[in-house]
Design an enzyme around this catalytic site. Structure first.
Site, PDB file in Angstrom:
ATOM      1  N   ILE A  12     -87.359 -71.020  26.610  1.00 29.34           N
ATOM      2  CA  ILE A  12     -86.225 -71.995  26.946  1.00 29.34           C
ATOM      3  C   ILE A  12     -85.625 -72.437  25.737  1.00 29.34           C
ATOM      4  O   ILE A  12     -84.178 -72.159  25.838  1.00 29.34           O
ATOM      5  CB  ILE A  12     -86.672 -73.293  27.781  1.00 29.34           C
ATOM      6  CG1 ILE A  12     -87.477 -72.906  29.102  1.00 29.34           C
ATOM      7  CG2 ILE A  12     -85.543 -74.010  28.215  1.00 29.34           C
ATOM      8  CD1 ILE A  12     -88.086 -74.057  29.915  1.00 29.34           C
ATOM      9  N   ASP A  31     -90.614 -73.717  14.534  1.00 29.14           N
ATOM     10  CA  ASP A  31     -91.805 -72.889  15.776  1.00 29.14           C
ATOM     11  C   ASP A  31     -92.930 -72.530  14.879  1.00 29.14           C
ATOM     12  O   ASP A  31     -92.830 -72.066  13.837  1.00 29.14           O
ATOM     13  CB  ASP A  31     -90.913 -71.800  16.366  1.00 29.14           C
ATOM     14  CG  ASP A  31     -91.597 -71.599  17.844  1.00 29.14           C
ATOM     15  OD1 ASP A  31     -91.105 -71.746  18.847  1.00 29.14           O
ATOM     16  OD2 ASP A  31     -92.994 -71.205  17.699  1.00 29.14           O
ATOM     17  N   THR A  35     -97.093 -69.470  20.709  1.00 30.01           N
ATOM     18  CA  THR A  35     -96.729 -68.814  21.759  1.00 30.01           C
ATOM     19  C   THR A  35     -95.306 -68.303  21.895  1.00 30.01           C
ATOM     20  O   THR A  35     -95.262 -66.996  22.434  1.00 30.01           O
ATOM     21  CB  THR A  35     -96.811 -69.581  23.128  1.00 30.01           C
ATOM     22  OG1 THR A  35     -95.956 -70.500  23.176  1.00 30.01           O
ATOM     23  CG2 THR A  35     -98.456 -70.315  23.442  1.00 30.01           C
ATOM     24  N   ILE A  52     -94.670 -78.662  13.968  1.00 30.91           N
ATOM     25  CA  ILE A  52     -93.845 -79.809  14.444  1.00 30.91           C
ATOM     26  C   ILE A  52     -94.574 -81.124  13.465  1.00 30.91           C
ATOM     27  O   ILE A  52     -94.195 -81.944  13.114  1.00 30.91           O
ATOM     28  CB  ILE A  52     -93.656 -80.078  15.680  1.00 30.91           C
ATOM     29  CG1 ILE A  52     -94.697 -80.576  16.600  1.00 30.91           C
ATOM     30  CG2 ILE A  52     -92.615 -79.337  16.145  1.00 30.91           C
ATOM     31  CD1 ILE A  52     -94.888 -81.018  17.931  1.00 30.91           C
ATOM     32  N   TYR A 139    -101.877 -81.320  31.026  1.00 32.05           N
ATOM     33  CA  TYR A 139    -100.454 -80.786  30.528  1.00 32.05           C
ATOM     34  C   TYR A 139     -99.573 -81.835  30.921  1.00 32.05           C
ATOM     35  O   TYR A 139     -98.859 -82.291  30.273  1.00 32.05           O
ATOM     36  CB  TYR A 139    -100.116 -79.424  31.274  1.00 32.05           C
ATOM     37  CG  TYR A 139     -98.618 -79.069  31.038  1.00 32.05           C
ATOM     38  CD1 TYR A 139     -97.868 -78.973  29.946  1.00 32.05           C
ATOM     39  CD2 TYR A 139     -97.665 -78.882  32.138  1.00 32.05           C
ATOM     40  CE1 TYR A 139     -96.714 -78.628  29.865  1.00 32.05           C
ATOM     41  CE2 TYR A 139     -96.307 -78.739  32.169  1.00 32.05           C
ATOM     42  CZ  TYR A 139     -95.941 -78.435  30.736  1.00 32.05           C
ATOM     43  OH  TYR A 139     -94.441 -78.078  30.849  1.00 32.05           O
ATOM     44  N   PHE A 165     -87.932 -78.638  36.577  1.00 31.49           N
ATOM     45  CA  PHE A 165     -88.798 -78.243  37.652  1.00 31.49           C
ATOM     46  C   PHE A 165     -89.007 -76.608  37.174  1.00 31.49           C
ATOM     47  O   PHE A 165     -89.443 -76.567  36.248  1.00 31.49           O
ATOM     48  CB  PHE A 165     -88.003 -78.147  39.073  1.00 31.49           C
ATOM     49  CG  PHE A 165     -88.352 -79.732  39.671  1.00 31.49           C
ATOM     50  CD1 PHE A 165     -87.950 -80.789  38.722  1.00 31.49           C
ATOM     51  CD2 PHE A 165     -89.041 -79.986  40.562  1.00 31.49           C
ATOM     52  CE1 PHE A 165     -88.103 -82.306  39.353  1.00 31.49           C
ATOM     53  CE2 PHE A 165     -89.510 -81.543  40.819  1.00 31.49           C
ATOM     54  CZ  PHE A 165     -88.840 -82.441  40.031  1.00 31.49           C
ATOM     55  N   PHE A 203    -102.427 -67.891  45.903  1.00 30.76           N
ATOM     56  CA  PHE A 203    -103.416 -68.749  45.554  1.00 30.76           C
ATOM     57  C   PHE A 203    -103.117 -70.129  46.548  1.00 30.76           C
ATOM     58  O   PHE A 203    -102.349 -71.097  46.537  1.00 30.76           O
ATOM     59  CB  PHE A 203    -103.472 -69.351  44.083  1.00 30.76           C
ATOM     60  CG  PHE A 203    -104.008 -68.407  43.197  1.00 30.76           C
ATOM     61  CD1 PHE A 203    -105.414 -68.083  43.042  1.00 30.76           C
ATOM     62  CD2 PHE A 203    -103.196 -67.836  42.489  1.00 30.76           C
ATOM     63  CE1 PHE A 203    -105.977 -67.359  42.208  1.00 30.76           C
ATOM     64  CE2 PHE A 203    -103.644 -66.730  41.420  1.00 30.76           C
ATOM     65  CZ  PHE A 203    -104.868 -66.276  41.325  1.00 30.76           C
ATOM     66  N   ARG A 216     -91.739 -74.694  45.604  1.00 27.78           N
ATOM     67  CA  ARG A 216     -91.129 -75.066  44.208  1.00 27.78           C
ATOM     68  C   ARG A 216     -89.832 -75.113  44.320  1.00 27.78           C
ATOM     69  O   ARG A 216     -88.926 -74.275  44.939  1.00 27.78           O
ATOM     70  CB  ARG A 216     -91.723 -73.843  43.230  1.00 27.78           C
ATOM     71  CG  ARG A 216     -93.185 -74.028  42.985  1.00 27.78           C
ATOM     72  CD  ARG A 216     -93.620 -75.272  42.096  1.00 27.78           C
ATOM     73  NE  ARG A 216     -94.943 -75.058  41.879  1.00 27.78           N
ATOM     74  CZ  ARG A 216     -96.004 -75.571  42.617  1.00 27.78           C
ATOM     75  NH1 ARG A 216     -95.719 -76.073  43.970  1.00 27.78           N
ATOM     76  NH2 ARG A 216     -97.331 -75.548  42.585  1.00 27.78           N
TER      77      ARG A 216
END
Ligand code: NAD
Length: 320
Positions: A12, A31, A35, A52, A139, A165, A203, A216
């Site tokens: 993102i 960064d 990941t 960071i 998380y 979302f 799942f 979702r």
């Protein structure tokens, strides 16, 4: 504008960075590439390969004043966070605290934080910003803890907390996108099944939803990037400290999405059923009335095909 983006090598953050660059703004990215991928970083941005929480490096490298800081850097895998609770709390909460204090001491006045719908936990109706928070996994807990910490700075820092979302799809020019290895998201797994003719595992089909599979609210990455862009502009002009849900306010079940994948990509994905995963949320849909006062989404109906097609094109591009 001069903007500082943490996590700008990620999915993102890089899409938002490209949007600012395309519109003629100056972008600096921090960064640690834990990941994130270098290939996502816009060439015209200044890149600092750094954690960071590395204050020495931040002090040395960040000389300018920034109009807005956009804080995306985080570990984001809900399931992984159950096994690596401490790592998630340290990275997403404690390191973010260090970074925010640094920003405050260095005169940053405007801050945008990437939070998550995971702060709400499970619900059987759409959630608004004042709905009860009850994150199920570390998380979501790490995101909520930082939200609360950020709120303490409201007299010094203008901020918006954006609770995303499910963010999907890839920007139109395909210059950056999601990581495909170790990515356990629904769209990534469906792309993999569609391309490699592998069975797709659902799942849980015993959730309290119409067809029993999880529901979702999906938002297209470029719409979410626009939301950041408009809030960055708003923050520089007016005083605001607020939380916004970022979703379209429409829920799709896993079965609905598989049907749409088959339809738009002309595939026949084979499905097998597995048990629910620990702490999986059955229903997660945004009440987005508050966001809509600032930002209205256009042509939502046409977005599902864009989200699916762009994800698949990106998956194939990265996989081959
Ligand atoms: N992808 C989604 O659907 C979604 C949904 C809700 C919220 N979010 C939030 O949006 C943000 C961005 O998510 P994403 O999907 O782009 O994830 P991502 O994993 O693609 O990007 C995160 C980036 O942060 C970097 N990073 C992590 N910890 C760091 C640290 N300590 N120092 C420096 N860099 C660090 C990583 O290297 C990576 O490039 C995250 O805060 C995430 O919690 C994402």
């Amino acid at each position: 504008m001069r903007v500082l983006i943490t996590g700008g090598a990620g999915y993102i953050g890089s899409s938002v960075a490209w949007m600012f660059i395309d519109r003629g703004h100056e972008v600096t990215i921090i960064d640690n590439l834990k990941t994130g991928k270098k290939r996502n970083i816009p060439v015209k941005s200044k890149f600092i390969n750094c954690d960071i929480s590395n204050l020495n490096m931040l002090k040395k490298s960040l000389k300018e004043n920034y109009d807005v800081v956009l804080h995306f850097a985080a570990l984001i895998n809900n399931q992984e966070s159950i096994k690596k609770k401490k790592e998630y709390l340290d990275n997403n909460y404690k390191k973010s605290k260090i970074f925010l204090k640094f920003c405050n001491e260095n005169g940053i006045k405007n801050f945008i934080f990437s939070s998550s719908a995971a702060v709400y936990g499970s619900s059987n109706k759409s959630v608004h910003e004042k709905s009860k928070t009850n994150p199920l996994a570390p998380y979501g807990k790490s995101k909520l803890k930082f939200e609360k910490y950020l709120e303490k700075f409201k007299s010094e820092i203008n901020y918006v907390i954006l609770r995303y979302f499910n963010v999907v799809g890839v920007e139109k020019k395909m210059r950056c996108g999601f990581e495909i290895k170790k990515n356990k998201s629904l769209f990534n797994n469906l792309c993999s099944s569609a391309l490699n003719k592998k069975n797709f595992k659902i799942f849980g089909n015993d959730f309290n939803t119409k067809d029993g599979t999880a529901v979702r609210d999906f938002i297209y990455i470029s719409d979410l990037s626009e939301v950041h862009y408009s809030f960055a502009k708003i923050l520089t002009k007016k005083s605001i400290n607020s939380v916004f849900n970022c979703g379209y306010g429409k829920g799709y079940s896993v079965k609905n999405i598989i049907f749409k994948f088959n339809h738009y990509l002309n595939k026949k994905i084979k499905v097998v059923y597995n048990e629910r995963r620990k702490n999986d949320i059955g229903y997660s849909v945004a009440d987005n009335k508050k966001l809509k006062k600032y930002h209205d989404f256009k042509n939502i109906k046409s977005k599902l095909s864009l989200m699916i097609n762009s994800s698949y094109r990106w998956y194939k591009k990265i996989n081959t």
